[in-house]
Design a protein around this motif. Structure first.
Motif, PDB file in Angstrom:
ATOM      1  N   ARG A  68       9.455  40.329  33.283  1.00 56.15           N
ATOM      2  CA  ARG A  68       8.688  39.990  32.084  1.00 56.15           C
ATOM      3  C   ARG A  68       9.304  40.618  30.828  1.00 56.15           C
ATOM      4  N   ASP A 105      10.045  33.547  36.091  1.00 57.88           N
ATOM      5  CA  ASP A 105       9.008  33.525  37.133  1.00 57.88           C
ATOM      6  C   ASP A 105       9.599  33.764  38.515  1.00 57.88           C
ATOM      7  N   ALA A 148      10.542  37.335  38.884  1.00 59.78           N
ATOM      8  CA  ALA A 148       9.344  38.168  39.010  1.00 59.78           C
ATOM      9  C   ALA A 148       8.748  38.081  40.411  1.00 59.78           C
ATOM     10  N   ASN A 162       7.779  43.646  36.460  1.00 62.74           N
ATOM     11  CA  ASN A 162       7.729  44.170  35.090  1.00 62.74           C
ATOM     12  C   ASN A 162       9.055  43.955  34.383  1.00 62.74           C
ATOM     13  N   SER A 211      11.700  30.256  31.256  1.00 62.81           N
ATOM     14  CA  SER A 211      10.403  30.640  31.793  1.00 62.81           C
ATOM     15  C   SER A 211      10.385  30.519  33.320  1.00 62.81           C
ATOM     16  N   TYR A 240      12.377  38.637  29.950  1.00 59.12           N
ATOM     17  CA  TYR A 240      11.959  37.355  29.375  1.00 59.12           C
ATOM     18  C   TYR A 240      11.472  37.551  27.943  1.00 59.12           C
ATOM     19  N   ASN A 241      10.599  38.527  27.709  1.00 63.31           N
ATOM     20  CA  ASN A 241      10.054  38.758  26.366  1.00 63.31           C
ATOM     21  C   ASN A 241      11.156  39.057  25.363  1.00 63.31           C
TER      22      ASN A 241
END
Length: 195
Positions: free
Chosen positions: A177, A152, A155, A174, A148, A180-181
């Motif tokens: 994220r 960050d 990003a 974008n 996480s 990460y997802n």
């Protein structure tokens, strides 16, 4: 399969599954010049010509400018060559070899497997920029072994390290994220892969 190859396999699988670099048939004009940027890893220049040399029908596009391909009406033909069975197989094979290099560049700085994979999925943008970015953030006290926290910092700061200016800031956020997802939801026995 050793750890390096397992991690490289996961990096390649992630790049393809998320489409963060593009689809098999992706072709765009490189931001660095008037030449095509192609496929699931946006190969361009000499690396793009190498990819094309592996595919029947690809040789006719070697060394050509993006504008020439578009103006000659052959863009769809190039996309079809890249998306052919042989084109997909070549992209997978070349990407797998590239991903070993990505893993090797990152393992001295990251010990968490998911974080190696995360950062590795950024390496097609520039392995050196990603390596220095991770190394510097680690040296500056960022937790590059927390997925996480790593997402960050990518990003919020990668666009600066890549020297692309504000125009790419939201796109990189974008991507951070989405990457990460993908990894947060990816079901693998990570205990087997700990560095």
């Amino acid at each position: 399969m050793d750890l390096r190859h397992l991690l490289a396999h996961e990096v390649a699988a992630g790049i393809i599954a998320t489409g963060i670099e593009g689809a098999y048939d992706a072709v765009s004009c490189s931001t660095a010049g008037n030449y095509p940027s192609m496929g699931v890893s946006q190969w361009e220049g000499g690396r793009g010509d190498n990819l094309l040399s592996w595919i029947d029908g690809g040789r006719k596009f070697i060394g050509r400018t993006y504008s020439d391909i578009v103006n000659s009406g052959e863009l769809d033909e190039l996309r079809a060559v890249l998306d052919s069975e042989q084109g997909r197989a070549a992209q997978i094979e070349i990407l797998a070899a590239d991903c070993i290099d990505y893993v090797d560049a990152l393992m001295p700085y990251i010990s968490d497997s998911k974080c190696v994979i995360y950062a590795g999925m950024w390496c097609p943008t520039s392995t050196n920029v990603v390596r220095f970015f991770v190394r510097n953030r680690r040296n500056w006290g960022y937790d590059v072994n927390n997925l996480s926290a790593l997402a960050d910092v990518f990003a919020e700061e990668y666009y600066v390290a890549a020297a692309v200016g504000n125009a790419y800031r939201q796109g990189y956020a974008n991507r951070a994220r989405a990457t990460y997802n993908y990894l947060a939801e990816h079901d693998i026995d990570w205990g087997m892969l700990d560095v």
